[in-house]
Write an enzyme that holds these catalytic residues in place. Structure first.
Site, PDB file in Angstrom:
ATOM      1  N   GLY A  29       0.899  -1.090  -0.125  1.00  0.00           N
ATOM      2  CA  GLY A  29      -0.141  -0.188   0.182  1.00  0.00           C
ATOM      3  C   GLY A  29       0.825   1.228  -0.031  1.00  0.00           C
ATOM      4  O   GLY A  29       2.044   1.342  -0.318  1.00  0.00           O
ATOM      5  N   GLY A  31       3.361   3.984   1.429  1.00  0.00           N
ATOM      6  CA  GLY A  31       4.323   4.097   2.511  1.00  0.00           C
ATOM      7  C   GLY A  31       4.512   3.036   3.381  1.00  0.00           C
ATOM      8  O   GLY A  31       4.223   1.917   3.044  1.00  0.00           O
ATOM      9  N   HIS A  47      10.223  -2.724  -2.898  1.00  0.00           N
ATOM     10  CA  HIS A  47       9.600  -1.622  -4.094  1.00  0.00           C
ATOM     11  C   HIS A  47       9.027  -0.322  -3.769  1.00  0.00           C
ATOM     12  O   HIS A  47       8.649   0.406  -4.490  1.00  0.00           O
ATOM     13  CB  HIS A  47       8.671  -2.506  -4.749  1.00  0.00           C
ATOM     14  N   ASP A  48       9.066  -0.003  -2.152  1.00  0.00           N
ATOM     15  CA  ASP A  48       8.616   1.293  -1.686  1.00  0.00           C
ATOM     16  C   ASP A  48       9.600   2.168  -2.053  1.00  0.00           C
ATOM     17  O   ASP A  48      10.509   2.028  -1.941  1.00  0.00           O
ATOM     18  CB  ASP A  48       8.259   1.039  -0.304  1.00  0.00           C
TER      19      ASP A  48
END
Length: 48
Positions: A29, A31, A47-48
């Site tokens: 989702g 953050g 991947h954030d």
């Protein structure tokens, strides 16, 4: 990004269930904070 994540889920599950991951763990989702909870959450963290 979320588009790549959706594509990955489509290839594995054969259907779009990406909405189920929006609030999964600490990093899936928008953050995130804390330690990733499992392998799926670690993937979101990377991947954030």
């Amino acid at each position: 990004n979320l588009v790549q994540f959706k594509t990955l889920i489509m290839k594995i599950a054969g259907r779009s269930v990406v909405y189920k991951y929006f609030y999964y763990g600490c990093y899936c989702g928008w953050g995130g904070i804390g330690q990733p909870r499992d392998a799926t959450d670690r993937c979101c963290f990377v991947h954030d």
